[in-house]
Design a protein around this motif. Sequence first.
Motif, PDB file in Angstrom:
ATOM      1  N   PRO A   1       5.438  14.384  -3.900  1.00  0.00           N
ATOM      2  CA  PRO A   1       4.314  14.437  -4.837  1.00  0.00           C
ATOM      3  C   PRO A   1       3.842  13.019  -5.184  1.00  0.00           C
ATOM      4  CG  PRO A   1       6.138  15.822  -5.585  1.00  0.00           C
ATOM      5  CD  PRO A   1       6.664  14.982  -4.471  1.00  0.00           C
ATOM      6  N   LYS A   2       2.594  12.903  -5.537  1.00  0.00           N
ATOM      7  CA  LYS A   2       2.025  11.604  -5.886  1.00  0.00           C
ATOM      8  C   LYS A   2       2.800  10.966  -7.041  1.00  0.00           C
ATOM      9  CE  LYS A   2      -2.317   9.348  -7.198  1.00  0.00           C
ATOM     10  NZ  LYS A   2      -3.766   9.545  -7.523  1.00  0.00           N
ATOM     11  N   GLY A   3       3.107   9.680  -6.885  1.00  0.00           N
ATOM     12  CA  GLY A   3       3.783   8.940  -7.940  1.00  0.00           C
ATOM     13  C   GLY A   3       5.287   9.001  -7.909  1.00  0.00           C
ATOM     14  N   TYR A   4       5.875   9.791  -6.991  1.00  0.00           N
ATOM     15  CA  TYR A   4       7.320   9.883  -6.914  1.00  0.00           C
ATOM     16  C   TYR A   4       7.874   8.838  -5.951  1.00  0.00           C
ATOM     17  CZ  TYR A   4       7.798  13.947  -9.893  1.00  0.00           C
ATOM     18  OH  TYR A   4       7.808  14.782 -10.993  1.00  0.00           O
ATOM     19  N   LEU A   5       9.165   8.517  -6.122  1.00  0.00           N
ATOM     20  CA  LEU A   5       9.804   7.430  -5.410  1.00  0.00           C
ATOM     21  C   LEU A   5       9.752   7.639  -3.897  1.00  0.00           C
ATOM     22  CD1 LEU A   5      11.417   4.803  -6.017  1.00  0.00           C
ATOM     23  CD2 LEU A   5      13.492   6.184  -5.793  1.00  0.00           C
ATOM     24  N   CYS A   6       9.281   6.602  -3.199  1.00  0.00           N
ATOM     25  CA  CYS A   6       9.204   6.601  -1.742  1.00  0.00           C
ATOM     26  C   CYS A   6      10.086   5.449  -1.256  1.00  0.00           C
ATOM     27  CB  CYS A   6       7.751   6.413  -1.302  1.00  0.00           C
ATOM     28  SG  CYS A   6       7.482   6.565   0.477  1.00  0.00           S
ATOM     29  N   PRO A   7      11.368   5.673  -1.081  1.00  0.00           N
ATOM     30  CA  PRO A   7      12.317   4.569  -0.910  1.00  0.00           C
ATOM     31  C   PRO A   7      12.317   3.992   0.502  1.00  0.00           C
ATOM     32  CG  PRO A   7      13.454   6.653  -0.752  1.00  0.00           C
ATOM     33  CD  PRO A   7      12.029   6.988  -1.076  1.00  0.00           C
ATOM     34  N   PRO A   8      12.715   2.734   0.640  1.00  0.00           N
ATOM     35  CA  PRO A   8      12.879   2.142   1.976  1.00  0.00           C
ATOM     36  C   PRO A   8      14.069   2.782   2.688  1.00  0.00           C
ATOM     37  CG  PRO A   8      13.621   0.619   0.275  1.00  0.00           C
ATOM     38  CD  PRO A   8      12.995   1.778  -0.440  1.00  0.00           C
ATOM     39  N   ILE A   9      13.837   3.314   3.854  1.00  0.00           N
ATOM     40  CA  ILE A   9      14.850   4.113   4.539  1.00  0.00           C
ATOM     41  C   ILE A   9      16.024   3.287   5.078  1.00  0.00           C
ATOM     42  CG2 ILE A   9      15.221   5.578   6.577  1.00  0.00           C
ATOM     43  CD1 ILE A   9      12.539   6.877   5.928  1.00  0.00           C
TER      44      ILE A   9
ATOM     45  N   ASP B   1       0.851  -1.188   0.000  1.00  0.00           N
ATOM     46  CA  ASP B   1       0.000   0.000   0.000  1.00  0.00           C
ATOM     47  C   ASP B   1       0.892   1.245   0.000  1.00  0.00           C
ATOM     48  OD1 ASP B   1      -1.708   2.103   0.476  1.00  0.00           O
ATOM     49  OD2 ASP B   1      -2.654   1.228   2.246  1.00  0.00           O
ATOM     50  N   PRO B   2       0.915   2.018  -1.088  1.00  0.00           N
ATOM     51  CA  PRO B   2       1.786   3.202  -1.141  1.00  0.00           C
ATOM     52  C   PRO B   2       1.523   4.189  -0.007  1.00  0.00           C
ATOM     53  CG  PRO B   2       0.932   2.694  -3.327  1.00  0.00           C
ATOM     54  CD  PRO B   2       0.193   1.809  -2.361  1.00  0.00           C
ATOM     55  N   ALA B   3       0.260   4.345   0.385  1.00  0.00           N
ATOM     56  CA  ALA B   3      -0.053   5.286   1.465  1.00  0.00           C
ATOM     57  C   ALA B   3       0.534   4.809   2.785  1.00  0.00           C
ATOM     58  CB  ALA B   3      -1.566   5.462   1.583  1.00  0.00           C
ATOM     59  N   ALA B   4       0.513   3.501   3.010  1.00  0.00           N
ATOM     60  CA  ALA B   4       1.065   2.951   4.248  1.00  0.00           C
ATOM     61  C   ALA B   4       2.583   3.108   4.279  1.00  0.00           C
ATOM     62  CB  ALA B   4       0.677   1.480   4.373  1.00  0.00           C
ATOM     63  N   VAL B   5       3.238   2.849   3.160  1.00  0.00           N
ATOM     64  CA  VAL B   5       4.693   2.980   3.090  1.00  0.00           C
ATOM     65  C   VAL B   5       5.098   4.438   3.300  1.00  0.00           C
ATOM     66  CG1 VAL B   5       6.697   2.741   1.579  1.00  0.00           C
ATOM     67  CG2 VAL B   5       4.952   0.946   1.638  1.00  0.00           C
ATOM     68  N   LYS B   6       4.341   5.339   2.718  1.00  0.00           N
ATOM     69  CA  LYS B   6       4.631   6.770   2.892  1.00  0.00           C
ATOM     70  C   LYS B   6       4.461   7.181   4.353  1.00  0.00           C
ATOM     71  CE  LYS B   6       3.280  11.231   0.858  1.00  0.00           C
ATOM     72  NZ  LYS B   6       2.419  11.865  -0.162  1.00  0.00           N
ATOM     73  N   ALA B   7       3.411   6.671   5.002  1.00  0.00           N
ATOM     74  CA  ALA B   7       3.187   6.987   6.416  1.00  0.00           C
ATOM     75  C   ALA B   7       4.308   6.417   7.283  1.00  0.00           C
ATOM     76  CB  ALA B   7       1.837   6.438   6.866  1.00  0.00           C
TER      77      ALA B   7
ATOM     78  N   ASN C   1       7.466   5.877   6.297  1.00  0.00           N
ATOM     79  CA  ASN C   1       8.648   6.717   6.082  1.00  0.00           C
ATOM     80  C   ASN C   1       8.565   8.009   6.869  1.00  0.00           C
ATOM     81  OD1 ASN C   1       9.800   4.868   4.371  1.00  0.00           O
ATOM     82  ND2 ASN C   1      10.042   6.273   2.652  1.00  0.00           N
ATOM     83  N   ARG C   2       7.398   8.607   6.858  1.00  0.00           N
ATOM     84  CA  ARG C   2       7.224   9.862   7.602  1.00  0.00           C
ATOM     85  C   ARG C   2       7.488   9.643   9.096  1.00  0.00           C
ATOM     86  NH1 ARG C   2       2.286  11.466   5.659  1.00  0.00           N
ATOM     87  NH2 ARG C   2       3.221  12.776   4.048  1.00  0.00           N
ATOM     88  N   ALA C   3       7.010   8.505   9.628  1.00  0.00           N
ATOM     89  CA  ALA C   3       7.213   8.206  11.044  1.00  0.00           C
ATOM     90  C   ALA C   3       8.683   7.925  11.343  1.00  0.00           C
ATOM     91  CB  ALA C   3       6.349   7.013  11.447  1.00  0.00           C
ATOM     92  N   LEU C   4       9.348   7.174  10.473  1.00  0.00           N
ATOM     93  CA  LEU C   4      10.767   6.878  10.675  1.00  0.00           C
ATOM     94  C   LEU C   4      11.605   8.147  10.642  1.00  0.00           C
ATOM     95  CD1 LEU C   4      11.093   3.707   8.399  1.00  0.00           C
ATOM     96  CD2 LEU C   4      11.295   3.750  10.893  1.00  0.00           C
ATOM     97  N   LEU C   5      11.310   9.020   9.694  1.00  0.00           N
ATOM     98  CA  LEU C   5      12.074  10.264   9.587  1.00  0.00           C
ATOM     99  C   LEU C   5      11.861  11.156  10.802  1.00  0.00           C
ATOM    100  CD1 LEU C   5      11.522  11.029   5.797  1.00  0.00           C
ATOM    101  CD2 LEU C   5      13.670  10.379   6.894  1.00  0.00           C
ATOM    102  N   LYS C   6      10.670  11.118  11.364  1.00  0.00           N
ATOM    103  CA  LYS C   6      10.402  11.934  12.546  1.00  0.00           C
ATOM    104  C   LYS C   6      11.074  11.346  13.776  1.00  0.00           C
ATOM    105  CE  LYS C   6       6.752  14.281  15.113  1.00  0.00           C
ATOM    106  NZ  LYS C   6       5.294  14.538  15.221  1.00  0.00           N
ATOM    107  N   GLN C   7      10.936  10.031  13.977  1.00  0.00           N
ATOM    108  CA  GLN C   7      11.470   9.408  15.186  1.00  0.00           C
ATOM    109  C   GLN C   7      12.988   9.387  15.204  1.00  0.00           C
ATOM    110  OE1 GLN C   7       9.825   5.592  16.353  1.00  0.00           O
ATOM    111  NE2 GLN C   7      11.688   5.023  17.441  1.00  0.00           N
ATOM    112  N   PHE C   8      13.612   9.022  14.064  1.00  0.00           N
ATOM    113  CA  PHE C   8      15.057   8.813  14.068  1.00  0.00           C
ATOM    114  C   PHE C   8      15.860  10.028  13.615  1.00  0.00           C
ATOM    115  CE2 PHE C   8      13.365   4.510  13.925  1.00  0.00           C
ATOM    116  CZ  PHE C   8      14.175   3.852  14.845  1.00  0.00           C
ATOM    117  N   TYR C   9      15.237  10.943  12.871  1.00  0.00           N
ATOM    118  CA  TYR C   9      15.998  12.057  12.301  1.00  0.00           C
ATOM    119  C   TYR C   9      15.414  13.431  12.630  1.00  0.00           C
ATOM    120  CZ  TYR C   9      17.877   8.054   9.828  1.00  0.00           C
ATOM    121  OH  TYR C   9      18.429   6.825   9.548  1.00  0.00           O
ATOM    122  N   GLY C  10      14.360  13.455  13.417  1.00  0.00           N
ATOM    123  CA  GLY C  10      13.797  14.726  13.853  1.00  0.00           C
ATOM    124  C   GLY C  10      13.168  15.546  12.747  1.00  0.00           C
TER     125      GLY C  10
END
Length: 329
Positions: free
Chosen positions: A83-91, A59-65, A67-76
Amino acid sequence: MKKPNPAPAPIAPTEKEQLHPRNPHRAPYDFPQLSQASPALAAFVQPNKFGNLSIDFADPAAVKALNRALLKQFYGIEHWDIPKGYLCPPIPGRADYVHYLADLLAESNGGTLPPGEDITVLDVGVGANCIYPIIGRRAYGWHFVGSDVDGVAVRAAQQIEAANPSLAGAIEARLQPARTRIFDGLIQAGEVFDLTMCNPPFHASAAEAAAGTQRKTAALGTQRGPRPTLNFGGQNNELWCEGGEAGFIRRMVQESGRRPTSAYWYTSLVSKKETLPGVYRALQTAGATDVRTIEMAQGQKKSRLVAWTFLKPQQREAWRKTRWSEARD
């Protein structure tokens, strides 16, 4: 009456031991903690077939969510979006590349990592996600130039930098005006980088990229029609280019050879093992004085990064003394 089969007992997720020892993502995802850091993630978290909390990675929305959580927790990082359709890579895998580059710098400096404020990195193909500069800045304090041929991606990366005070002044997203060039027309006169990094387009054509998407989507068990979407997305320039990975890296080597003193280490990820012989031949032709291959892995996925320099020993010593303050002190 036949009794229903009992639900499977939860299987404890194991640590990702193949990741770099300093990678903070070696431990299994702590979804309750991540959901606390980013409450929007909670809507996607549910028990998987093993009884463990997880998300639907198809689920792209789940993966994006996530990533957002990982970036907040580990990187502040408080504000991150693509944008929609752009690469959402595994962190986790992206973080590995950064940590191995830090090891390469330390090895080049007598075993001591140069101070972050002295290090400038060029990320070729920064993408709308801006992941490498975020990790490199927050983990090591490095400064970044991120290049891309896609104006939308450049603007998205600029917005991420502007929205997060912890990134202020540390990341410059720069448009590469020539779509078939890498360093030409991008690196400015007199500009030098301690490192360059790149995750090159994998496929050689749009058809090949679509076939890869089809295979991966089927493997995730989510194929529902003739036009599947990949959970991490990606625009054409992010997924394929003429000549594929091998052609892109060869062009990178050729262009780097025309500016041997613009970087201490040029580097690139190499996903396909069969790409390596051609890369080595190109590096020999270009006159590289040192070539390193560093193996990497994330789960079943094997990869590696290749690093090369054109600097001679005397030039490397001069570089350390003039650019890395710890060597000057």
